[in-house]
Design an enzyme around this catalytic site. Structure first.
Site, PDB file in Angstrom:
ATOM      1  N   GLU A   1      10.281-131.142 -38.542  1.00 28.46           N
ATOM      2  CA  GLU A   1       9.938-129.924 -39.292  1.00 28.46           C
ATOM      3  C   GLU A   1      11.116-129.436 -40.129  1.00 28.46           C
ATOM      4  O   GLU A   1      10.952-128.804 -41.152  1.00 28.46           O
ATOM      5  CB  GLU A   1       9.510-128.841 -38.302  1.00 28.46           C
ATOM      6  CG  GLU A   1       8.174-128.208 -38.654  1.00 28.46           C
ATOM      7  CD  GLU A   1       7.795-127.128 -37.657  1.00 28.46           C
ATOM      8  OE1 GLU A   1       7.458-126.040 -38.106  1.00 28.46           O
ATOM      9  OE2 GLU A   1       7.854-127.375 -36.438  1.00 28.46           O
TER      10      GLU A   1
ATOM     11  N   TYR B   1      23.425-112.217   0.324  1.00 20.00           N
ATOM     12  CA  TYR B   1      24.644-112.834   0.845  1.00 20.00           C
ATOM     13  C   TYR B   1      25.685-112.769  -0.254  1.00 20.00           C
ATOM     14  O   TYR B   1      25.399-112.412  -1.391  1.00 20.00           O
ATOM     15  CB  TYR B   1      24.387-114.304   1.224  1.00 20.00           C
ATOM     16  CG  TYR B   1      24.090-115.167   0.023  1.00 20.00           C
ATOM     17  CD1 TYR B   1      22.811-115.227  -0.514  1.00 20.00           C
ATOM     18  CD2 TYR B   1      25.104-115.887  -0.601  1.00 20.00           C
ATOM     19  CE1 TYR B   1      22.541-115.979  -1.636  1.00 20.00           C
ATOM     20  CE2 TYR B   1      24.840-116.640  -1.729  1.00 20.00           C
ATOM     21  CZ  TYR B   1      23.562-116.692  -2.235  1.00 20.00           C
ATOM     22  OH  TYR B   1      23.300-117.426  -3.345  1.00 20.00           O
TER      23      TYR B   1
ATOM     24  N   THR C   1      25.174-123.446  -7.509  1.00 20.06           N
ATOM     25  CA  THR C   1      24.073-124.137  -8.198  1.00 20.06           C
ATOM     26  C   THR C   1      23.879-123.661  -9.644  1.00 20.06           C
ATOM     27  O   THR C   1      23.343-124.394 -10.466  1.00 20.06           O
ATOM     28  CB  THR C   1      22.737-123.924  -7.454  1.00 20.06           C
ATOM     29  OG1 THR C   1      22.479-122.518  -7.357  1.00 20.06           O
ATOM     30  CG2 THR C   1      22.751-124.552  -6.077  1.00 20.06           C
ATOM     31  N   ASP C   2      24.328-122.433  -9.948  1.00 20.59           N
ATOM     32  CA  ASP C   2      23.986-121.872 -11.263  1.00 20.59           C
ATOM     33  C   ASP C   2      24.484-122.729 -12.426  1.00 20.59           C
ATOM     34  O   ASP C   2      23.772-122.928 -13.408  1.00 20.59           O
ATOM     35  CB  ASP C   2      24.571-120.453 -11.413  1.00 20.59           C
ATOM     36  CG  ASP C   2      23.761-119.412 -10.652  1.00 20.59           C
ATOM     37  OD1 ASP C   2      22.867-119.810  -9.873  1.00 20.59           O
ATOM     38  OD2 ASP C   2      24.031-118.217 -10.829  1.00 20.59           O
TER      39      ASP C   2
ATOM     40  N   LYS D   1      18.928-127.113 -13.163  1.00 19.69           N
ATOM     41  CA  LYS D   1      18.344-126.196 -12.180  1.00 19.69           C
ATOM     42  C   LYS D   1      17.033-125.665 -12.748  1.00 19.69           C
ATOM     43  O   LYS D   1      17.026-124.955 -13.755  1.00 19.69           O
ATOM     44  CB  LYS D   1      19.311-125.056 -11.867  1.00 19.69           C
ATOM     45  CG  LYS D   1      18.847-124.161 -10.725  1.00 19.69           C
ATOM     46  CD  LYS D   1      19.913-123.138 -10.339  1.00 19.69           C
ATOM     47  CE  LYS D   1      19.462-122.277  -9.175  1.00 19.69           C
ATOM     48  NZ  LYS D   1      20.478-121.285  -8.782  1.00 19.69           N
TER      49      LYS D   1
ATOM     50  N   THR E   1      27.124-120.804  -3.369  1.00 20.88           N
ATOM     51  CA  THR E   1      26.324-120.453  -2.193  1.00 20.88           C
ATOM     52  C   THR E   1      26.602-121.383  -1.023  1.00 20.88           C
ATOM     53  O   THR E   1      26.494-120.987   0.141  1.00 20.88           O
ATOM     54  CB  THR E   1      24.827-120.484  -2.568  1.00 20.88           C
ATOM     55  OG1 THR E   1      24.593-119.455  -3.521  1.00 20.88           O
ATOM     56  CG2 THR E   1      23.925-120.271  -1.365  1.00 20.88           C
TER      57      THR E   1
HETATM   58  N1  ASP Z   1      25.305-117.727  -7.979  1.00 23.04           N
HETATM   59  C1  ASP Z   1      25.552-118.823  -7.088  1.00 23.04           C
HETATM   60  C2  ASP Z   1      26.518-119.784  -7.760  1.00 23.04           C
HETATM   61  O1  ASP Z   1      26.139-120.479  -8.655  1.00 23.04           O
HETATM   62  C3  ASP Z   1      24.268-119.469  -6.757  1.00 23.04           C
HETATM   63  C4  ASP Z   1      24.337-120.717  -5.911  1.00 23.04           C
HETATM   64  O2  ASP Z   1      25.354-121.293  -5.638  1.00 23.04           O
HETATM   65  O3  ASP Z   1      23.228-121.170  -5.517  1.00 23.04           O
HETATM   66  O4  ASP Z   1      27.670-119.798  -7.395  1.00 23.04           O
END
Ligand code: ASP
Length: 366
Positions: free
Chosen positions: A323, A64, A130-131, A203, A50
């Site tokens: 456990e 986007y 971010t993923d 995340k 992103t």
């Molecule tokens: N789907 C995107 C990615 O991980 C999300 C992001 O970058 O926030 O490339």
């Protein structure tokens, strides 16, 4: 006010490059040990996400396409970077991070390792989605043998959104990568003014700029262009790691099976049929295994596939022999690693054959 101005964003969208040195991949040595400007030299390796995303509607930041803006435009959109470091960009990939494969992880780590060995590179920034940035950060933390700062950076909003977070995150990441006090702290993630340990961060929120969290807290912060540190990583990484990407060419398959009520054994047996060398059991609570699944997991272990108990609960850590009698079943616990990080460590560790005892040692130490 440190957010980039609308004028800057307009520059980016128009494809105009402010005065900043941009180069392609660096030539091989010889390299000057110090930049003529005296500033630290930072390479920005771009992989997409992103932070390189663009959309038509500024108000709707969720609509986007990721991985659109090339690295030279990302750098050009933040002229303040030139006051912090001499930067150049390299475009490694242009993908959304959910599409990362093991082959791309290995590829990226080899590239980063080669850059870290250069005399004319003082720090490395990696732009990423971010993923899965938490997985890539932890992988690089384990396998790149360097004390030089390696800083991951991402954004939750594309550059075209109102109040996009990428520009400041990128400036902060370069600031961290250029700082001497960032050395030997493992691979870092700089977002939302925080410096997170790549090993620990995850995340946690999928819809806010404050998306990343570590149950042990951030290592530090970047405020008004300065780094502030509050804790140091204690787990093995970088030069103290026994793993080295220069000797790794491929990663074995590791599967995650998500725990819930009313599980089916096929979730595990089909992972083994698909070639998994280890299964991360993302169990309920303390990585618990339903009584009716124990025999299936024991059978799988008897075939040589490692069983690693992690937890679907975000915080805390899995206790061994609580456990479930791990010693008796020859299972491993993932300690405080979440399932996706446990998957990375298991894949790295199982690039060599090893027994469950040694694998458990690795899960305590890294
Ligand atoms: N789907 C995107 C990615 O991980 C999300 C992001 O970058 O926030 O490339």
């Amino acid at each position: 006010m440190r957010r980039p101005s609308a004028a800057l964003l307009a520059l980016l969208l128009a494809g105009v490059s402010p005065a900043i040195a941009l180069e392609g991949p660096a030539p091989a040595a010889p390299a000057a040990p110090v930049a003529a400007s005296g500033k630290p030299r930072v390479v920005i390796v771009a992989t997409g996400g992103t932070i390189a995303g663009a959309g038509a509607d500024a108000a709707n930041s969720a609509t986007y396409q990721a991985a659109k803006v090339p690295v030279d435009k990302l750098i050009a959109a933040v002229p303040a970077i030139a006051g912090v470091a001499e930067v150049r960009g390299e475009q490694a990939f242009q993908i959304a991070s959910e599409s990362f494969t093991n082959a791309q992880l290995v590829d990226l780590a080899k590239k980063v390792s080669a850059l870290a060995k250069r005399d004319d590179v003082d720090g490395i920034v990696i732009t990423h989605g971010t993923d899965t940035v938490e997985e890539t950060a932890y992988f690089l933390d384990l396998v790149v043998k360097t004390d030089k700062p390696i800083v991951m950076v991402a954004s939750m909003r594309p550059s075209t959104a109102i109040s996009a977070d990428g520009a400041l995150n990128l400036l902060d990441a370069v600031t961290v990568a250029a700082a001497k006090d960032s050395r030997a702290k493992g691979v870092l993630l700089t977002m939302n003014d925080e410096i997170q340990a790549g090993r620990d961060t995850t995340k946690r929120v999928n819809i806010k700029p404050s998306a990343f969290f570590s149950q042990w807290g951030p290592l530090g912060m970047v405020v008004e262009g300065k780094t502030y540190w509050f804790r140091a990583p204690v787990k093995r990484h970088g030069t103290a790691s026994e793993f080295d990407i220069d000797t790794i060419d491929a990663l074995p398959e590791v599967a995650i099976v998500y725990g819930s009520g009313n599980m089916h054994p096929e979730a595990y047996t089909s992972a083994v049929a698909g070639g998994a060398k280890a299964i991360i059991h993302a169990g309920t609570g303390n990585g618990s295994v339903a009584g009716y699944l124990v025999d299936t997991l024991k059978d799988i272990r008897a075939k040589g596939v490692q069983i690693i108990r992690s937890s679907r609960v975000g915080d805390g850590f899995v206790l061994r022999n609580a456990e479930q009698p791990d010693d008796t079943y020859d299972w491993v616990v993932a300690h405080d690693l979440n399932p996706q990080k446990a998957k990375i460590l298991a894949a790295v560790a199982l690039t060599k054959p090893r027994d469950a005892k040694d694998l458990q040692r690795i899960f305590w130490e890294y």
